[in-house]
Design a protein around this motif. Sequence first.
Motif, PDB file in Angstrom:
ATOM      1  N   GLY A  95       1.073   8.798  -5.689  1.00  0.00           N
ATOM      2  CA  GLY A  95       0.258   8.610  -5.902  1.00  0.00           C
ATOM      3  C   GLY A  95      -1.026   8.214  -5.916  1.00  0.00           C
ATOM      4  N   GLU A  96      -0.297   7.471  -6.642  1.00  0.00           N
ATOM      5  CA  GLU A  96      -1.508   6.157  -7.177  1.00  0.00           C
ATOM      6  C   GLU A  96      -2.492   6.032  -5.404  1.00  0.00           C
ATOM      7  OE1 GLU A  96      -3.563   5.983  -9.697  1.00  0.00           O
ATOM      8  OE2 GLU A  96      -1.916   6.275 -11.061  1.00  0.00           O
ATOM      9  N   ASN A 104       0.366  -1.345  -0.174  1.00  0.00           N
ATOM     10  CA  ASN A 104       0.146  -0.275   0.243  1.00  0.00           C
ATOM     11  C   ASN A 104       1.322   0.734  -0.277  1.00  0.00           C
ATOM     12  OD1 ASN A 104      -2.339  -1.449  -0.161  1.00  0.00           O
ATOM     13  ND2 ASN A 104      -2.992  -0.721   2.294  1.00  0.00           N
ATOM     14  N   LEU A 105       1.368   1.506   0.565  1.00  0.00           N
ATOM     15  CA  LEU A 105       2.619   1.922   0.885  1.00  0.00           C
ATOM     16  C   LEU A 105       3.336   2.726  -0.098  1.00  0.00           C
ATOM     17  CD1 LEU A 105       4.882   2.707   4.002  1.00  0.00           C
ATOM     18  CD2 LEU A 105       3.688   3.818   2.936  1.00  0.00           C
ATOM     19  N   LYS A 126      -7.310  -4.995  -9.991  1.00  0.00           N
ATOM     20  CA  LYS A 126      -7.208  -5.693  -8.081  1.00  0.00           C
ATOM     21  C   LYS A 126      -8.531  -5.212  -7.832  1.00  0.00           C
ATOM     22  CE  LYS A 126      -3.901  -2.480  -6.323  1.00  0.00           C
ATOM     23  NZ  LYS A 126      -3.937  -2.606  -4.852  1.00  0.00           N
ATOM     24  N   PHE A 145      -0.972  -7.377  -3.660  1.00  0.00           N
ATOM     25  CA  PHE A 145      -1.541  -5.172  -3.649  1.00  0.00           C
ATOM     26  C   PHE A 145      -1.037  -4.887  -3.947  1.00  0.00           C
ATOM     27  CE2 PHE A 145      -2.778  -8.652   0.333  1.00  0.00           C
ATOM     28  CZ  PHE A 145      -3.601  -8.841   0.379  1.00  0.00           C
ATOM     29  N   ALA A 146       0.204  -4.638  -4.481  1.00  0.00           N
ATOM     30  CA  ALA A 146       0.139  -3.975  -5.464  1.00  0.00           C
ATOM     31  C   ALA A 146       0.517  -3.815  -7.103  1.00  0.00           C
ATOM     32  CB  ALA A 146       2.235  -3.420  -5.423  1.00  0.00           C
ATOM     33  N   LEU A 147       0.031  -2.640  -7.162  1.00  0.00           N
ATOM     34  CA  LEU A 147      -0.180  -2.175  -8.738  1.00  0.00           C
ATOM     35  C   LEU A 147       0.540  -2.940  -9.937  1.00  0.00           C
ATOM     36  CD1 LEU A 147      -1.747   1.403  -8.830  1.00  0.00           C
ATOM     37  CD2 LEU A 147      -3.277  -0.234  -9.477  1.00  0.00           C
ATOM     38  N   ASN A 178       1.805   1.259  -3.652  1.00  0.00           N
ATOM     39  CA  ASN A 178       1.508   2.334  -4.309  1.00  0.00           C
ATOM     40  C   ASN A 178       0.852   4.084  -4.323  1.00  0.00           C
ATOM     41  OD1 ASN A 178       0.284   0.061  -5.529  1.00  0.00           O
ATOM     42  ND2 ASN A 178      -1.385  -0.451  -3.648  1.00  0.00           N
ATOM     43  N   ALA A 179       1.394   4.293  -3.333  1.00  0.00           N
ATOM     44  CA  ALA A 179       1.579   5.751  -2.834  1.00  0.00           C
ATOM     45  C   ALA A 179       2.780   6.335  -3.773  1.00  0.00           C
ATOM     46  CB  ALA A 179       1.307   6.106  -1.295  1.00  0.00           C
ATOM     47  N   ARG A 184       2.069  -2.317 -12.340  1.00  0.00           N
ATOM     48  CA  ARG A 184       3.822  -1.442 -12.755  1.00  0.00           C
ATOM     49  C   ARG A 184       4.069  -1.152 -11.580  1.00  0.00           C
ATOM     50  NH1 ARG A 184       4.766   1.520 -17.518  1.00  0.00           N
ATOM     51  NH2 ARG A 184       6.031   2.856 -15.866  1.00  0.00           N
ATOM     52  N   VAL A 185       3.167  -0.688 -10.271  1.00  0.00           N
ATOM     53  CA  VAL A 185       4.293  -0.754  -9.107  1.00  0.00           C
ATOM     54  C   VAL A 185       5.693  -2.066  -8.429  1.00  0.00           C
ATOM     55  CG1 VAL A 185       4.283  -0.319  -6.546  1.00  0.00           C
ATOM     56  CG2 VAL A 185       2.821   1.056  -7.981  1.00  0.00           C
ATOM     57  N   ASN A 213       5.765   4.762  -4.913  1.00  0.00           N
ATOM     58  CA  ASN A 213       6.654   3.875  -6.623  1.00  0.00           C
ATOM     59  C   ASN A 213       8.004   3.466  -5.948  1.00  0.00           C
ATOM     60  OD1 ASN A 213       6.546   5.148  -9.673  1.00  0.00           O
ATOM     61  ND2 ASN A 213       6.152   2.999  -9.008  1.00  0.00           N
ATOM     62  N   THR A 260      -4.945  -0.947  -1.137  1.00  0.00           N
ATOM     63  CA  THR A 260      -6.125  -1.900  -1.296  1.00  0.00           C
ATOM     64  C   THR A 260      -6.933  -1.716   0.650  1.00  0.00           C
ATOM     65  OG1 THR A 260      -4.535  -3.582  -2.312  1.00  0.00           O
ATOM     66  CG2 THR A 260      -6.660  -4.319  -0.618  1.00  0.00           C
ATOM     67  N   SER A 314       7.873  -2.757 -10.781  1.00  0.00           N
ATOM     68  CA  SER A 314       9.185  -1.421 -10.803  1.00  0.00           C
ATOM     69  C   SER A 314       9.848  -1.638  -9.580  1.00  0.00           C
ATOM     70  CB  SER A 314       8.859   0.248 -11.197  1.00  0.00           C
ATOM     71  OG  SER A 314       7.725   0.789 -10.539  1.00  0.00           O
TER      72      SER A 314
END
Lengths: 326, 326
Positions: free
Chosen positions: B158-159, A247-248, B177, A281-283, A250-251, A285-286, A253, B164, A289
């Motif tokens: 910033g996504e 989750n971190l 997701k 749980f990560a996007l 995702n914000a 693209r996130v 990257n 989640t 990378s």
Amino acid sequence: MTEDYYAGIDIGGTTVKLAFLTETGELKDKWEIPTDVSENGKHIVDQIAASIQSRLPQHATLLGAGVGAPGFIEMKTGFIHHAVNIGWRNYPLREELERVLGVVVRVDNDANLAALGEKWRGAGDGAEEELFITLGTGVGGGIITRGQILHGSSGMGGEIGHITVIPEGGAPCNCGKTGCLETVSSATGILRMAKEKLTTNKDSALHRFEEGALTTKDIFDAAKAGDALAKDVVSEATFHLGFAIANLANALNPSKIIIGGGVSKAKESLLAPLRLVFKQFALPRVSESAEIKLAHLGNDAGIYGAVWLAIQAKATQEEEMLGKSE
Amino acid sequence: MTEDYYAGIDIGGTTVKLAFLTETGELKDKWEIPTDVSENGKHIVDQIAASIQSRLPQHATLLGAGVGAPGFIEMKTGFIHHAVNIGWRNYPLREELERVLGVVVRVDNDANLAALGEKWRGAGDGAEEELFITLGTGVGGGIITRGQILHGSSGMGGEIGHITVIPEGGAPCNCGKTGCLETVSSATGILRMAKEKLTTNKDSALHRFEEGALTTKDIFDAAKAGDALAKDVVSEATFHLGFAIANLANALNPSKIIIGGGVSKAKESLLAPLRLVFKQFALPRVSESAEIKLAHLGNDAGIYGAVWLAIQAKATQEEEMLGKSE
């Protein structure tokens, strides 16, 4: 011909670790002195200066010093509001050290300096976007964005250990909240969960460890060997850690996610389950990378980070002096 | 005497919004042109340039332009990998605009520019550490650290919408997701939750709204008036949002948390429950230093942020030219 040295200083409650490094991060010397907490720590700064001056080789010039300090620090000024273990209260640590050493000094907290140290000379490979997490007695963190530590608006940046992972019914945390990441993914938290489960389980291989001898590495090893109770504990600790990190990420990257501290001695037994949860749980693209790695520098990370900070400060000072003389 | 103007450009799928602002953020003119998506959007840049040139007053000089663009953008180069609504694929938007306008151009995404706009001339009051969240069809976000947008290692910084919040059994999200913040705290998510609950509840005041006419503001108003179903929906949406924001704030320690987008029209009915959840899960020092506020600039935020970015780029360019000429 003289050589340029920087001092890295890590002030703990019982010892002060010291080192000399060059501008390229070559470790030239490393030693310790006891932390003199008498009279609310008023002698510490002089003792550090004396030790550095007596140890500095004749062919070397000290250009700056970086310090890792405990307690609540005002980052811009290097002012310590309160360091319980040492006795400092409203203590201008940076100013005092600059006065006795006669060079530029920068101060930050342990986890932030370890994050910088790993970025500079460790697992971070110079990454400009890094998430550093240390799993020890507690869970500490340091966040690097655009190559610099994220301090936030009041110096609380990177307090990853106090992300809530169990919103209801979690164990109490030292911070006053409940269900913090620290309550389940620190060494303390992992051992607590194992002990709780051992009271109602008779079969676990973990029973062979004597009271007080069980380590988190034993738990990760037992999980790898198939022990059901140990697997439960590892699964819980890594689920919450992986979820919080994802989750971190995702914000933020980050390109490097670096895990240090005592719990990281479990190496791949920790990282393998962690990577699975992270990916869930990560996007995409996130996740693609970000590389999840073990810290490389161990307890020396903070010393490296401290010196890196001193080198930056020295460079900025020189630029400013150049600007003024124009 | 000529006046210095910067152009703010917000490229959407149906219209391009344009504006002239001064270096101090004074809005001088604002207009729109349709987005010409014919031939994969190849005429858009020329149409923007023609519109800007015909509208620029004789007494004004254009010094730079900032652009908000859809699709996946490479921030450093202003290269658009793919913008579905417009048809651009591997399109060097920044380069093209710099060519036709003859001034420095910077490109970023909508949410990041809105975050910068609010920081500069809106609810951010110039805060160097800001968390911006827009609750619309989706949940967008922009994070500002040390005064600049946090882009992360591959532009995904910033996504926030894809944090989640429901680890198991959450609703599917557009990102692939499930259980993302966007599925419960966007306008779409809030309306979905209300509609689901309305199928099994006969008493709610929300039944008086015709199919398709219900807005999130109606739900917040009904909750304030005591409607049990609406209260449930608001409580769910604000719990997850407050929880996600508090956990982010524990890591980022922002001084301003700014909420924009259509859902924010509910104003205090949204902010009041949000603040309670935030306070529950944020560390006390983090909570004390963070102010949760409504966005001020509405749909113009991106235009302001774009111009701010252009002003910074112009200043950097001038510094570099000065450095080279020495």
